[in-house]
Design an enzyme around this catalytic site. Sequence first.
Site, PDB file in Angstrom:
ATOM      1  CG  ASP A 195      -6.590  -3.593 -36.371  1.00 41.61           C
ATOM      2  OD1 ASP A 195      -5.987  -2.534 -36.125  1.00 41.61           O
ATOM      3  OD2 ASP A 195      -7.042  -4.339 -35.489  1.00 41.61           O
TER       4      ASP A 195
ATOM      5  CE  LYS B  38     -13.751  -1.352 -23.932  1.00 42.70           C
ATOM      6  NZ  LYS B  38     -14.079  -2.759 -24.082  1.00 42.70           N
TER       7      LYS B  38
ATOM      8  CG  ASP C 298     -10.631  -1.432 -34.726  1.00 39.04           C
ATOM      9  OD1 ASP C 298     -10.360  -2.397 -35.465  1.00 39.04           O
ATOM     10  OD2 ASP C 298     -10.400  -1.429 -33.507  1.00 39.04           O
TER      11      ASP C 298
HETATM   12  P1  GTP Z   1      -8.524  -9.510 -31.841  1.00 35.04           P
HETATM   13  O1  GTP Z   1      -7.931 -10.812 -31.374  1.00 35.04           O
HETATM   14  O2  GTP Z   1      -9.732  -9.719 -32.681  1.00 35.04           O
HETATM   15  O3  GTP Z   1      -8.745  -8.525 -30.731  1.00 35.04           O
HETATM   16  O4  GTP Z   1      -7.482  -8.800 -32.867  1.00 35.04           O
HETATM   17  P2  GTP Z   1      -5.919  -8.495 -32.703  1.00 35.04           P
HETATM   18  O5  GTP Z   1      -5.200  -9.722 -32.305  1.00 35.04           O
HETATM   19  O6  GTP Z   1      -5.479  -7.861 -33.984  1.00 35.04           O
HETATM   20  O7  GTP Z   1      -5.838  -7.469 -31.501  1.00 35.04           O
HETATM   21  P3  GTP Z   1      -6.025  -5.897 -31.545  1.00 35.04           P
HETATM   22  O8  GTP Z   1      -7.068  -5.533 -32.549  1.00 35.04           O
HETATM   23  O9  GTP Z   1      -6.217  -5.422 -30.158  1.00 35.04           O
HETATM   24  O10 GTP Z   1      -4.583  -5.409 -32.019  1.00 35.04           O
HETATM   25  C1  GTP Z   1      -4.335  -4.109 -32.512  1.00 35.04           C
HETATM   26  C2  GTP Z   1      -3.151  -4.172 -33.447  1.00 35.04           C
HETATM   27  O11 GTP Z   1      -1.987  -4.608 -32.741  1.00 35.04           O
HETATM   28  C3  GTP Z   1      -3.345  -5.163 -34.581  1.00 35.04           C
HETATM   29  O12 GTP Z   1      -2.770  -4.588 -35.733  1.00 35.04           O
HETATM   30  C4  GTP Z   1      -2.571  -6.405 -34.132  1.00 35.04           C
HETATM   31  O13 GTP Z   1      -2.030  -7.131 -35.229  1.00 35.04           O
HETATM   32  C5  GTP Z   1      -1.465  -5.793 -33.308  1.00 35.04           C
HETATM   33  N1  GTP Z   1      -1.033  -6.641 -32.181  1.00 35.04           N
HETATM   34  C6  GTP Z   1      -1.747  -6.976 -31.082  1.00 35.04           C
HETATM   35  N2  GTP Z   1      -1.005  -7.718 -30.247  1.00 35.04           N
HETATM   36  C7  GTP Z   1       0.212  -7.857 -30.831  1.00 35.04           C
HETATM   37  C8  GTP Z   1       1.426  -8.529 -30.456  1.00 35.04           C
HETATM   38  O14 GTP Z   1       1.535  -9.157 -29.393  1.00 35.04           O
HETATM   39  N3  GTP Z   1       2.466  -8.451 -31.323  1.00 35.04           N
HETATM   40  C9  GTP Z   1       2.403  -7.759 -32.499  1.00 35.04           C
HETATM   41  N4  GTP Z   1       3.459  -7.741 -33.300  1.00 35.04           N
HETATM   42  N5  GTP Z   1       1.269  -7.122 -32.891  1.00 35.04           N
HETATM   43  C10 GTP Z   1       0.194  -7.177 -32.052  1.00 35.04           C
END
Ligand code: GTP
Length: 366
Positions: free
Chosen positions: A111, A162, A223
């Site tokens: 993302d 943070k 982001d």
């Molecule tokens: P929010 O729920 O809105 O915080 O978004 P998110 O679920 O994408 O979490 P976050 O932005 O913290 O994740 C950062 C990146 O890591 C993103 O590209 C997610 O798809 C990925 N990510 C987060 N948790 C996991 C996981 O448990 N497994 C995998 N495969 N990817 C994850």
Amino acid sequence: MQEAIILVGGKGTRLRPLTNHTPKPLLGVAGSSFIRHQIAKLMDAGVGHVVFATSYLASLFEEEFKDFSQDLKISYAVEEVPLGTGGAIRNAARLLHGTSPDAPVLILNGDILSGVDLPTLLERHEERAADVTLHLTRVPDPRAFGLVPTDGSGRVLSFLEKPKTPEECVTDQINAGCYVFRRSVLDAIPADREVSVEQETFPQLVAAGRRVYGHTTEEYWRDLGTPLAFVHGSADLVTGRATSSLVGPPSEALIHPTAVVDPTSRVTGGSTIGPHAVIGPHVVVDRSIIGAGVVVAEDARIHESVVDHDSSIGRASLLREVVVGCHAHIGADNELPAQLRLSCGIRIPAQGVRVSGTAAACPTVH
Ligand code: GTP
């Protein structure tokens, strides 16, 4: 052959309801799903094999790429239960082709829209014989982020929570969500439980004296995890502030050839209008994403908002920083305030929601 892993298993809760049916990396940004922009960037950097670390709505990634015929191999590492960012990397590493323990593996969050030059990041990693190299970016206000101070040589000193006070803002450098891992370091992440790479793996590596370096750049970085960042990122790609080889020359708007836009309307600020959308007379669409099949009636104004596919916006309605789920209907003369999220399929009658008063006669008998 250079290999990469993209983390795409998160639920994307901050982008609901857009992510209720579509994983965040598959949402449309400047005319293509976001992950396609990342794939294009990886291919430009010479990557020949990418592993998607999937979990949430995993099958939709294979669906998106079932006809992909370009010179890049795609593999899918599906987590039955989300393993966290560290566990996801470890799990995806099973599918990498290379076996050398020193091979550099590129890892991207699914993302992040970034102008970082990936070949340079890989070069810095090799030059320093690093175990891990993190792309770091500078932010004007670091209070919302964990901080990553480095020494004069770029070596990471610590990973800080943070900051709560100005004194704790010891640097403006933050983790930009893009890394190079030495393969053996990646393989040492525990495989039997959920692991956060940011909160566990990186701090442990620094504490153990491993060679963890930062590569700090001033290039574009965003982001896309929140609605406003998401629309701004898309608009930046259209206007050329951010770049992708999938987007044409900079312009005010990206209008799909099958969309119909009345000539009296103004579509500006890097807005995108999806396939078969219809934009009526005297409409303003500014810095927004209008999905496929959306109908916008005359005099409506849409600013910094996302309207998901097959929804309709009534005459003279005003949307500002709003997210409208798919198949929703917003009647005429609504005035929707910032931060509002409308669920998929919801129907708001004419004049149903207003921030300011309305001169129209009250339909209720008092
Ligand atoms: P929010 O729920 O809105 O915080 O978004 P998110 O679920 O994408 O979490 P976050 O932005 O913290 O994740 C950062 C990146 O890591 C993103 O590209 C997610 O798809 C990925 N990510 C987060 N948790 C996991 C996981 O448990 N497994 C995998 N495969 N990817 C994850």
